[in-house]
Design an enzyme around this catalytic site. Structure first.
Site: not given
Length: 412
Positions: A118, A323, A383
């Site tokens: 991220s 994601d 994610h």
């Protein structure tokens, strides 16, 4: 700056060689690597000290770092010491790395990789460039082998613009909502182009709110999910948000600060570690970390990745198929903007499927590479790839480590 080192379990080291050292950088900004990454993704134990299957310590040693300062158990006593941009984050991390290697010189010659997730990818790219520069100026001695950017916030505008076609393709936006979302996305792009970076971050928050309202709260970390239970954390979200930005910030950070993890870190872990000051609570300054970086949040680091590739640093990009926030459409968009001379050959390379052991019929993902750039798409993962597909993530890690050994620093 708080850190946590987990050493590799020897019998599973890669080809019985010295276990590489991985620096794990979490996202947010403001999410704790020593907490979430360690106890809910890749470390040897889950919350409650339950052993984790497919932990990354089967293959590598992992150095979790709570960064930027103010994240997790890291803290500041002077508010001026919060970081405000990616360069400051990298400078702090480089200082930390030098201190760590000074205390533990046995890791100076150990193959070192940075692996991130991220917003951690944005920080990882900058840290990797700082390491290369420090090596060139002989300010740092380290056996640096590469950086892996997982579902990473490398180019915020490209992700913002990708959300509309992504959600349309997934039948989550009909035409009226689609037009509204597209309009806010374009306003966000324009704000970045005009240099209004704080305004762009505010528009990003508006865009997330608009999408959430139109999709019955689609999960930003897995587009198959909606209204995910346990997102809110009463431990650190006790006060109502005073702005749209705070609401978006808390929505994204809540997963990393769930009640079970917060109770565990502020209870059992604090007691076992025994060095945390009484006035410091785990995650207590995380919201402030995010706020202080709001002027840099929408800045891309595509050039930083380009610099790494040009320097011959092995760069791996990996994405989870499900994601949303850092969707593959956005990742493809920013990668297409690289100036690296090997880009066309990389784009022309055919992806190859890979499979986890014992499950040959089910494709785990796809991989392609050219010279020092590689990319993985992990299927049926959002994610947090190691949480969603732990076997595939561990296999991918092994590929990344072994590839780093083969590629080394190359003439890119």
């Amino acid at each position: 700056m708080f850190w946590w080192l987990e050493t590799c379990v020897g019998e599973h080291r890669l080809e019985n060689k010295e276990a590489p050292l991985v620096i794990w950088l979490q996202g947010g900004p403001g999410a704790s690597g020593t907490g979430y990454g360690n106890f809910q993704e890749v470390g040897p134990y889950d919350v409650g000290w339950k052993p984790r299957k497919h932990s990354w310590v089967e293959k590598v040693s992992i150095l979790f770092v709570d960064n930027p300062v103010g994240t997790g158990f890291s803290y500041v006593e002077d508010g001026a010491n919060f970081t405000h941009n990616n360069a400051e984050i990298a400078a702090d991390l480089l200082t930390f790395l030098k201190s760590f290697l000074n205390d533990k010189p046995e890791y100076i010659d150990t193959p070192l990789h940075i692996v991130s997730e991220s917003y951690g990818g944005k920080m990882a790219a900058e840290l990797a460039r700082a390491i290369v520069h420090a090596q060139e100026t002989e300010d740092l001695k380290v056996n640096f082998r590469g950086v892996a950017l997982g579902d990473s916030w490398i180019s915020p505008v490209d992700y913002v613009l990708a959300w509309t076609p992504f959600l349309k393709a997934w039948s989550l936006l009909e035409d009226v909502a689609l037009a509204n979302v597209s309009q806010v996305a374009l306003r966000t792009q324009q704000a970045v182009g005009n240099g209004n970076l704080t305004g762009a971050t505010a528009l990003w928050a508006l865009l997330e709110e608009t999408i959430s309202n139109a999709t019955d709260n689609v999960d930003w970390y897995n587009a198959l999910l909606h209204n995910v239970d346990g997102e809110d954390s009463s431990v650190w979200l006790s006060a109502a948000p005073t702005s749209r930005l705070q609401a978006s910030m808390r929505r994204l950070l809540a997963r990393y600060h769930n009640d079970a993890l917060s109770d565990f870190m502020n209870g059992s872990v604090r007691k076992r570690v025994g060095i945390i000051p009484d006035h410091v609570s785990w995650g207590g300054q995380s919201a402030k970390v995010f706020e202080e970086l709001s002027g840099d949040f929408m800045v891309d680091v595509i050039k930083v990745v380009d610099d790494l590739l040009a320097s011959g640093v092995p760069v791996t990009v990996y994405n989870g198929q499900l994601d949303l926030i850092c969707c593959t459409l956005g990742t493809d968009a920013w990668m297409d903007q690289l100036k690296w001379k090997g880009l066309r050959a990389f784009q022309a390379a055919s992806p190859e499927p890979f499979y986890v052991k014992g499950d040959r019929t089910q494709t785990a993902g796809f991989f392609k590479a050219h010279k020092n750039l590689a990319m993985y798409i992990v299927l049926n993962a959002g994610h947090m790839i190691p949480s969603d597909q732990p076997k595939a993530a561990l296999l991918m890690l092994e590929h990344i480590m072994s590839r780093g050994e083969r590629v080394g620093l190359v003439d890119a």
